[in-house]
Design an enzyme around this catalytic site. Structure first.
Site, PDB file in Angstrom:
ATOM      1  N   TRP A  78      35.909   8.280   3.152  1.00 32.50           N
ATOM      2  CA  TRP A  78      35.773   6.815   3.158  1.00 32.50           C
ATOM      3  C   TRP A  78      36.250   6.218   4.471  1.00 32.50           C
ATOM      4  O   TRP A  78      35.968   5.075   4.781  1.00 32.50           O
ATOM      5  CB  TRP A  78      36.548   6.189   1.983  1.00 32.50           C
ATOM      6  CG  TRP A  78      38.058   6.207   2.128  1.00 32.50           C
ATOM      7  CD1 TRP A  78      38.859   7.294   2.350  1.00 32.50           C
ATOM      8  CD2 TRP A  78      38.952   5.069   2.089  1.00 32.50           C
ATOM      9  NE1 TRP A  78      40.182   6.915   2.433  1.00 32.50           N
ATOM     10  CE2 TRP A  78      40.276   5.551   2.268  1.00 32.50           C
ATOM     11  CE3 TRP A  78      38.772   3.704   1.903  1.00 32.50           C
ATOM     12  CZ2 TRP A  78      41.399   4.724   2.276  1.00 32.50           C
ATOM     13  CZ3 TRP A  78      39.900   2.878   1.904  1.00 32.50           C
ATOM     14  CH2 TRP A  78      41.185   3.393   2.093  1.00 32.50           C
ATOM     15  N   ASP A  79      36.942   7.025   5.266  1.00 32.98           N
ATOM     16  CA  ASP A  79      37.413   6.595   6.585  1.00 32.98           C
ATOM     17  C   ASP A  79      36.271   5.964   7.388  1.00 32.98           C
ATOM     18  O   ASP A  79      36.467   4.999   8.127  1.00 32.98           O
ATOM     19  CB  ASP A  79      37.931   7.795   7.399  1.00 32.98           C
ATOM     20  CG  ASP A  79      38.998   8.606   6.688  1.00 32.98           C
ATOM     21  OD1 ASP A  79      38.996   8.626   5.451  1.00 32.98           O
ATOM     22  OD2 ASP A  79      39.808   9.240   7.385  1.00 32.98           O
TER      23      ASP A  79
ATOM     24  N   GLU B  96      47.817   8.030  -1.971  1.00 37.45           N
ATOM     25  CA  GLU B  96      47.659   9.335  -2.647  1.00 37.45           C
ATOM     26  C   GLU B  96      48.969   9.872  -3.201  1.00 37.45           C
ATOM     27  O   GLU B  96      48.986  10.949  -3.800  1.00 37.45           O
ATOM     28  CB  GLU B  96      47.031  10.333  -1.677  1.00 37.45           C
ATOM     29  CG  GLU B  96      45.606   9.966  -1.306  1.00 37.45           C
ATOM     30  CD  GLU B  96      44.960  10.950  -0.345  1.00 37.45           C
ATOM     31  OE1 GLU B  96      45.705  11.689   0.331  1.00 37.45           O
ATOM     32  OE2 GLU B  96      43.721  10.978  -0.270  1.00 37.45           O
TER      33      GLU B  96
ATOM     34  N   LYS C 268      52.136   6.107   0.373  1.00 38.11           N
ATOM     35  CA  LYS C 268      51.672   6.859   1.539  1.00 38.11           C
ATOM     36  C   LYS C 268      51.000   5.941   2.561  1.00 38.11           C
ATOM     37  O   LYS C 268      51.185   6.093   3.765  1.00 38.11           O
ATOM     38  CB  LYS C 268      50.677   7.923   1.070  1.00 38.11           C
ATOM     39  CG  LYS C 268      50.158   8.813   2.179  1.00 38.11           C
ATOM     40  CD  LYS C 268      49.175   9.834   1.634  1.00 38.11           C
ATOM     41  CE  LYS C 268      48.629  10.724   2.732  1.00 38.11           C
ATOM     42  NZ  LYS C 268      47.520  11.550   2.304  1.00 38.11           N
ATOM     43  N   GLN C 269      50.178   5.024   2.080  1.00 39.25           N
ATOM     44  CA  GLN C 269      49.388   4.199   2.998  1.00 39.25           C
ATOM     45  C   GLN C 269      49.024   2.901   2.309  1.00 39.25           C
ATOM     46  O   GLN C 269      49.161   2.780   1.094  1.00 39.25           O
ATOM     47  CB  GLN C 269      48.118   4.944   3.394  1.00 39.25           C
ATOM     48  CG  GLN C 269      47.129   5.149   2.268  1.00 39.25           C
ATOM     49  CD  GLN C 269      46.174   6.295   2.539  1.00 39.25           C
ATOM     50  OE1 GLN C 269      46.450   7.421   2.153  1.00 39.25           O
ATOM     51  NE2 GLN C 269      45.056   6.016   3.182  1.00 39.25           N
TER      52      GLN C 269
HETATM   53  C1  BGC Z   1      44.322   9.876   3.453  1.00 45.00           C
HETATM   54  C2  BGC Z   1      42.934   9.498   2.982  1.00 45.00           C
HETATM   55  C3  BGC Z   1      41.942   9.861   4.069  1.00 45.00           C
HETATM   56  C4  BGC Z   1      42.083  11.339   4.459  1.00 45.00           C
HETATM   57  C5  BGC Z   1      41.216  11.695   5.638  1.00 45.00           C
HETATM   58  C6  BGC Z   1      44.342  11.355   3.805  1.00 45.00           C
HETATM   59  O1  BGC Z   1      45.615  11.699   4.279  1.00 45.00           O
HETATM   60  O2  BGC Z   1      45.270   9.633   2.451  1.00 45.00           O
HETATM   61  O3  BGC Z   1      42.869   8.111   2.740  1.00 45.00           O
HETATM   62  O4  BGC Z   1      40.647   9.628   3.617  1.00 45.00           O
HETATM   63  O5  BGC Z   1      43.408  11.588   4.827  1.00 45.00           O
HETATM   64  O6  BGC Z   1      41.574  10.966   6.769  1.00 45.00           O
END
Ligand code: BGC
Length: 774
Positions: free
Chosen positions: A357-358, A488, A601-602
């Site tokens: 999804w990035d 996550e 995490k984000q």
């Molecule tokens: C992130 C995801 C991301 C993936 C690839 C993961 O660490 O939590 O949001 O899509 O990395 O960049």
């Protein structure tokens, strides 16, 4: 934070040989041109720490997933971009002794990535175990002009001896992936052909059957004069090389120019590739190294002309942003709608080079503003073409009637993630794909895209959400159970606010687009709804019902959205109270402990507030930011940029700046201790967003572009360029004024700055006093 590389506005510089940092440097100095790319592995042999990596866009292998107990719905395989044939290799032997920096005394060493002109230079002086001293100088690049070609100039000078040296330029297809799940080799040899000054090796991937022909051709000069030296081809399985033996006097400079080419069966008939590779090598060799290098500089100048960001008075920040823009342009050029952007680009194997999804959430805004409209359109078409597989994917999980669940991780549309417990339930990715359609149309005004492609994707996504929710009799609301949000560090939660919000937004946007397409392209609408059996009345009725009765977790006391039901049950400790030795949590804590903790995490709730900022007042955004940021560990590279943009919106310029620095120098300074695996390419687009949308305050609404700039105290000024609906604009923000320049030849543009509208005539500029923020 390492601050290992020297700060320079246009270059990344490594001074001195530190084998310990070699893998980090290999990532940072990676080169690519959208078609192929690779890590900065040395040309000559190196027995020290290294991660070998050469990648060809779109060529992958479906590595069988490794799991404990298999469950229904689990992806069959984890696709990974393949480490392909090594085309950079040049073995060097000095009177029979192999040159290997790991076994030498290195007297001096310097690497320099020239981002302005797109090439990598390296030079060193070293003494071998037997006392032979050499000086080596190399320049290499992957060509933007000939995107299946690359070139290396390798110069060696014996400093304290004369005698035989042997140079062996080679192509080695006997390579492995570091992260192969079953230690398999993924390539078989198909054919090879050598000639006096080069050769081609054609390899085929197991299972997927991609063929790649990798070829080389070289020439030699001694002290600048062309030299014809008898050479001997050497071949073995999956390998071709040419041994060039020559008698060299002390102090003579021998230069080997190695041209390389990589052709893939995705773009050429496999049966013609040996010959086509040879033809391309003839062509580039005829052009010559210097001409290719000049073309490379011109191609990069054209890119920088479109998308450079200038930061005055802060060289570290300047270097950071240029590095990010450079890597993005090396990774994706947007000419091919079968290609996408892996989280590590061409800089490493992690995340398998797959699409996440990035792309939609982070990269699309970058390419929208800095490249031709066709580039972001191709990113959208990539997903459009995979719609059938997304419907298939949803079907496998029990959905029906054309509902689509796009994969979280994919190469060709098939779900292929490797981590059941996290990725499986990250259904929010469907929302980002719809959001990118909105973003594209909003930015470009290309409403025809909706009728041609967009609406079909939107209906399929809306259908998924409509089936994924369920009615809670208890709450008298729709709920969404068992999901993982962008954070996550929480799995299988109920009613993740972000997911519920984006799902409702998707259904609302779909309703809006239905009306637009019905009005503008009634025939297309009829054709589409007939083909996909869309029952407008009942299906839109259901969307509307869900929109009006969705549950959004909220805490009345704190007046914040809850990340998910029950988030406040967690012990509310803050990141500032964590011992430094516990971080990063993902490396130091058990998974169980992470899941039970409140640490995020984000950006999760904040990701939603970023996407849908117009729906919330500033106090709501502030309260949520003030609550969630202190609980966020930013262990995803995608996190600081969103925080930087929100902090800038809230006028907290100092924190916005700190987040910006962290995102822009994440890899250069190895913030997260993982740059050795590769760079965080997709998050680099987020860095760009934090300058343009954060400090520049750029937004596009109702066909008009607006700016709300803030200048960090650390900068004297900053400037960026964007293209908006065919008009090149350059924006410079200094302490005294915001200057908007319309670089179009004959079209005026209306812009808004700090809420006030201005018409900027073609070829002229408008200046407005900068708001004083501190
Ligand atoms: C992130 C995801 C991301 C993936 C690839 C993961 O660490 O939590 O949001 O899509 O990395 O960049």
């Amino acid at each position: 934070m390492k601050q290992y590389f020297k700060v320079d506005e246009w270059r990344i510089i490594e001074e001195g040989f530190n084998s310990h940092y070699n893998k980090i440097a290999e990532s940072v100095f990676s080169l690519g041109n959208g078609r192929m790319g690779g890590r900065a592995n040395f040309e000559e042999a190196y027995s020290g720490e290294t991660l070998q990596g050469n990648y060809v866009a779109g060529v992958y292998y479906p590595d069988k997933t490794r799991v404990g107990w298999w469950k229904n719905g689990y992806p069959e395989y984890f696709a990974k971009v393949l480490n392909a044939a090594n085309w950079v290799g040049i073995d060097v032997s000095l009177n029979g002794e192999q040159l290997d920096l790991a076994k030498c005394k290195v007297l001096s060493f310097r690497r320099e990535l020239n981002m302005k002109e797109g090439h990598l230079k390296r030079n060193f002086r070293a003494v071998t175990a037997s006392g032979r001293e050499v000086e080596v100088e190399t320049i290499r690049f992957t060509s933007l002009a000939d995107d299946e070609a690359a070139a290396i100039s390798y110069t060696i000078k014996p400093v304290n001896f004369g005698g035989y040296i042997k140079l062996t330029p080679f192509i080695d297809g006997d390579v492995v992936n570091k992260d192969a799940n079953y230690d398999e080799k993924f390539w078989d040899e198909v054919a090879k052909h050598t000639w006096n000054d080069g050769g081609v090796l054609q390899m085929r991937t197991k299972k997927t059957g991609f063929e790649v022909a990798t070829g080389m051709k070289y020439h030699i000069t001694v002290d600048g004069e062309p030299e014809h030296i008898e050479a001997e081809p050497v071949t073995r399985e999956k390998y071709i090389g040419t041994e060039i033996r020559m008698e060299v006097k002390q102090g003579q400079r021998v230069t080997l120019c190695k041209y390389a080419a990589n052709l893939s069966s995705q773009n050429h008939p496999a049966s013609d590739m040996l010959e086509l590779t040879q033809q391309l090598l003839e062509k580039v060799c005829h052009k010559g190294f210097d001409a290719m290098l000049a073309e490379q500089a011109a191609a990069w100048a054209a890119k920088w002309q479109l998308n450079d960001i200038i930061i005055e008075g802060d060289a570290a920040a300047q270097q950071g942003i240029r590095f990010n823009i450079f890597q993005l342009n090396q990774t994706y050029t947007g000419q091919d709608d079968r290609l996408n952007i892996g989280p590590k680009g061409f800089t490493g194997e992690k995340y398998g080079g797959s699409t996440y999804w990035d792309t939609e959430a982070y990269c699309v805004p970058f390419y929208l503003a800095t490249a031709d409209q066709s580039v972001s359109r191709n990113l959208l078409l990539y997903r459009y073409k995979q719609l059938g597989k997304a419907i298939e994917n949803a079907k496998l999980l029990g959905f029906k009637d054309g509902a689509a669940l796009y994969p979280m991780v994919t190469m060709d549309g098939t779900e292929c993630h490797n981590e059941w417990e996290i990725t499986f339930e990250e259904i929010h990715r469907n929302g980002a794909i719809a959001y990118a359609i909105f973003n594209y149309v909003n930015y470009t005004g290309d409403e025809q895209y909706l009728a041609d492609y967009g609406l079909e994707v939107l209906i399929a996504i809306a259908r998924f959400w409509a089936q994924r929710v369920n009615w809670s009799a208890d709450r008298q609301r729709y709920v969404m159970l068992g999901v993982t949000g962008p954070n996550e560090y929480e799995n299988n939660v109920n009613n993740n606010w972000y997911t519920n919000t984006i799902s409702v937004w998707c259904m609302r946007y779909t309703l809006e687009v239905i009306e637009k397409v019905k009005a503008a392209s009634p025939d297309k609408y009829k054709e589409l709804t007939g083909r996909i059996h869309f029952n407008e009345e009942t299906e839109t009725g259901r969307f509307k019902d869900i929109i009006s009765k969705m549950h959004f977790p909220y805490d009345d006391n704190l007046q914040i959205f809850l990340q998910q039901d029950g988030y406040l049950d967690k012990e509310q400790i803050l990141v500032k109270d964590l011992p430094a030795t516990d971080r990063p949590l993902v490396q130091k804590w058990s998974w169980d402990r992470i899941l039970r903790s409140p640490f995020i995490k984000q950006a999760d709730v904040l990701q939603g507030l970023y996407f849908f900022e117009d729906e919330y007042d500033i106090d709501t955004i502030r309260r949520n930011y003030d609550f969630y940021e202190p609980r966020t560990v930013h262990e995803s590279s995608l996190s600081p940029c969103v925080h930087s943009i929100i902090a800038a919106k809230l006028g907290d310029i100092e924190r916005a700046y700190q987040f910006y620095l962290r995102t822009s120098r994440l890899d250069i300074d190895d913030y997260n201790n993982d740059t050795e695996d590769g760079c965080h390419t997709t998050s680099m687009a987020g860095t760009w967003m934090s300058v343009v949308q954060g400090f520049g305050g750029m937004r596009v609404k109702d066909g008009k572009v607006s700016f709300d700039p803030l200048l960090p105290a650390q900068w004297n000024a900053f400037a960026f360029r964007i293209g908006f609906r065919g008009i090149p604009l350059s924006i410079r923000v200094s302490q005294s004024q915001v200057e908007i320049k319309n670089e179009a030849a004959d079209e005026d543009v209306e812009v808004s700055v700090y809420g006030q509208s201005y018409t900027v005539a073609a070829g002229s500029s408008t200046a407005i006093p900068t708001k004083n923020n501190y």
